[in-house]
Design a protein around this motif. Sequence first.
Motif, PDB file in Angstrom:
ATOM      1  N   PRO A 192      10.955   3.847   8.965  1.00 53.03           N
ATOM      2  CA  PRO A 192      11.006   2.393   8.741  1.00 53.03           C
ATOM      3  C   PRO A 192      10.150   1.608   9.712  1.00 53.03           C
ATOM      4  O   PRO A 192       9.797   0.455   9.434  1.00 53.03           O
ATOM      5  N   GLU A 193       9.798   2.199  10.849  1.00 55.86           N
ATOM      6  CA  GLU A 193       8.941   1.492  11.805  1.00 55.86           C
ATOM      7  C   GLU A 193       7.536   1.255  11.241  1.00 55.86           C
ATOM      8  O   GLU A 193       6.771   0.442  11.794  1.00 55.86           O
ATOM      9  N   ALA A 194       7.195   1.963  10.147  1.00 55.68           N
ATOM     10  CA  ALA A 194       5.913   1.727   9.477  1.00 55.68           C
ATOM     11  C   ALA A 194       6.027   0.664   8.389  1.00 55.68           C
ATOM     12  O   ALA A 194       5.007   0.215   7.855  1.00 55.68           O
ATOM     13  N   ASN A 195       7.252   0.262   8.070  1.00 56.46           N
ATOM     14  CA  ASN A 195       7.480  -0.723   7.017  1.00 56.46           C
ATOM     15  C   ASN A 195       7.473  -2.125   7.621  1.00 56.46           C
ATOM     16  O   ASN A 195       8.490  -2.819   7.644  1.00 56.46           O
ATOM     17  N   ILE A 196       6.317  -2.504   8.112  1.00 55.30           N
ATOM     18  CA  ILE A 196       6.179  -3.787   8.798  1.00 55.30           C
ATOM     19  C   ILE A 196       4.925  -4.503   8.309  1.00 55.30           C
ATOM     20  O   ILE A 196       4.056  -3.906   7.660  1.00 55.30           O
TER      21      ILE A 196
ATOM     22  N   VAL B  79       5.413  -9.421  -3.323  1.00 55.61           N
ATOM     23  CA  VAL B  79       4.303  -9.605  -4.263  1.00 55.61           C
ATOM     24  C   VAL B  79       3.332  -8.434  -4.219  1.00 55.61           C
ATOM     25  O   VAL B  79       2.869  -7.947  -5.263  1.00 55.61           O
ATOM     26  N   GLU B  80       3.008  -7.952  -3.007  1.00 53.74           N
ATOM     27  CA  GLU B  80       1.958  -6.955  -2.849  1.00 53.74           C
ATOM     28  C   GLU B  80       2.477  -5.595  -2.390  1.00 53.74           C
ATOM     29  O   GLU B  80       1.692  -4.666  -2.213  1.00 53.74           O
ATOM     30  N   GLY B  81       3.792  -5.477  -2.197  1.00 52.27           N
ATOM     31  CA  GLY B  81       4.380  -4.187  -1.866  1.00 52.27           C
ATOM     32  C   GLY B  81       4.395  -3.877  -0.381  1.00 52.27           C
ATOM     33  O   GLY B  81       3.520  -4.311   0.371  1.00 52.27           O
ATOM     34  N   SER B  82       5.417  -3.111   0.036  1.00 49.49           N
ATOM     35  CA  SER B  82       5.388  -2.509   1.366  1.00 49.49           C
ATOM     36  C   SER B  82       4.229  -1.521   1.437  1.00 49.49           C
ATOM     37  O   SER B  82       3.638  -1.311   2.489  1.00 49.49           O
ATOM     38  N   PHE B  83       3.967  -0.887   0.281  1.00 47.18           N
ATOM     39  CA  PHE B  83       2.788  -0.032   0.151  1.00 47.18           C
ATOM     40  C   PHE B  83       2.281  -0.151  -1.277  1.00 47.18           C
ATOM     41  O   PHE B  83       3.006  -0.530  -2.194  1.00 47.18           O
TER      42      PHE B  83
ATOM     43  N   THR C 238       0.177  -3.331   5.094  1.00 48.42           N
ATOM     44  CA  THR C 238       0.037  -2.293   6.116  1.00 48.42           C
ATOM     45  C   THR C 238      -0.359  -0.939   5.561  1.00 48.42           C
ATOM     46  O   THR C 238      -1.084  -0.190   6.226  1.00 48.42           O
ATOM     47  N   LEU C 239       0.052  -0.590   4.340  1.00 47.67           N
ATOM     48  CA  LEU C 239      -0.162   0.760   3.811  1.00 47.67           C
ATOM     49  C   LEU C 239      -0.675   0.720   2.381  1.00 47.67           C
ATOM     50  O   LEU C 239      -0.137  -0.012   1.540  1.00 47.67           O
ATOM     51  N   GLY C 240      -1.677   1.527   2.093  1.00 47.99           N
ATOM     52  CA  GLY C 240      -2.177   1.672   0.729  1.00 47.99           C
ATOM     53  C   GLY C 240      -2.562   3.117   0.470  1.00 47.99           C
ATOM     54  O   GLY C 240      -3.223   3.754   1.303  1.00 47.99           O
ATOM     55  N   LEU C 241      -2.148   3.657  -0.668  1.00 53.23           N
ATOM     56  CA  LEU C 241      -2.408   5.056  -1.026  1.00 53.23           C
ATOM     57  C   LEU C 241      -3.235   5.135  -2.309  1.00 53.23           C
ATOM     58  O   LEU C 241      -3.012   4.367  -3.250  1.00 53.23           O
ATOM     59  N   VAL C 242      -4.167   6.077  -2.328  1.00 57.47           N
ATOM     60  CA  VAL C 242      -4.947   6.372  -3.532  1.00 57.47           C
ATOM     61  C   VAL C 242      -4.928   7.876  -3.763  1.00 57.47           C
ATOM     62  O   VAL C 242      -5.302   8.648  -2.865  1.00 57.47           O
ATOM     63  N   GLY C 243      -4.487   8.286  -4.941  1.00 58.75           N
ATOM     64  CA  GLY C 243      -4.507   9.698  -5.300  1.00 58.75           C
ATOM     65  C   GLY C 243      -5.691  10.018  -6.189  1.00 58.75           C
ATOM     66  O   GLY C 243      -6.139   9.176  -6.971  1.00 58.75           O
TER      67      GLY C 243
ATOM     68  N   ALA D 217      -4.798   4.298   3.535  1.00 59.69           N
ATOM     69  CA  ALA D 217      -5.409   3.246   4.349  1.00 59.69           C
ATOM     70  C   ALA D 217      -4.289   2.517   5.066  1.00 59.69           C
ATOM     71  O   ALA D 217      -3.284   2.157   4.437  1.00 59.69           O
ATOM     72  N   PHE D 218      -4.437   2.315   6.359  1.00 64.77           N
ATOM     73  CA  PHE D 218      -3.387   1.636   7.106  1.00 64.77           C
ATOM     74  C   PHE D 218      -3.988   0.607   8.051  1.00 64.77           C
ATOM     75  O   PHE D 218      -5.128   0.738   8.510  1.00 64.77           O
ATOM     76  N   ASP D 219      -3.201  -0.429   8.316  1.00 67.36           N
ATOM     77  CA  ASP D 219      -3.609  -1.505   9.209  1.00 67.36           C
ATOM     78  C   ASP D 219      -3.321  -1.074  10.646  1.00 67.36           C
ATOM     79  O   ASP D 219      -2.164  -1.003  11.061  1.00 67.36           O
TER      80      ASP D 219
END
Length: 253
Positions: free
Chosen positions: A70-74, A171-175, A195-200, A225-227
Amino acid sequence: MGQYVAFPKARSHIHHFMRQARKVAPIQMIATVDLTRVRQAQRRHRAQGVHVSVSSFAVKAAALALAKYPEANITVRRSLRPRVYQHDAVNCLMLFDKQVDGGAAVVSARIPGPDRMDLLAIQEIVDHYRATPYEDNDGLRDLRTLHRLPFWLGRIVYRSVTRHPRRRAEVEGSFTFTRINQPRVIAALPQINNTLGLVGSATVDTPVVRDGRVVVRPAMHLVLAFDHDAIDGTLAAKFLDETCRILDDWNQP
């Protein structure tokens, strides 16, 4: 001789997003996922007459990983006095192409609390967004409103709506998650506004070493991709590794 044409209103939300996203300088990591067990789970669901996409598996895995860390959910709120907002829920924004006003544009499905949802509930949301036309999808009502606004006003509204970190995550998601289904494209490096974005990538049969032997397994590259303003690389790597581990060892219903 070339000439200027009007910017497509159907892509105005992407324009507004990119203006905001320029404030973030993301760092990317890439990992490889063995989808053997995911494929097995897909076959089990298919035998029951249900299709579950790899994207739904990935969203569930990432949500569970974020709940573990959860410390990444910021979200960092950038100002003269920067502040960090700790989210109390996991939200996903899944991106995909859709026909909008006669052209293709990236739109998004909001998936609230995927860490608490079962896989089929996630797939139901994804199917609804994919199958329902842009004009008839209640989940895209706000997007349609944004498209109707003049560009200058849409920019102000977009910035206002996403200004507070809690609302931005809604609106834009935790990730965010999206998937590129072109087998030759092995990776895409996303821009992010949170803070977080994933592409598969597409699933490709790939030779790998298991127990000293070369075997062929269905594999997917997963880019994060992370901030770096929000979290360090070690935490980002743990989140990505946990997401991959859940997919590698899939044992969810």
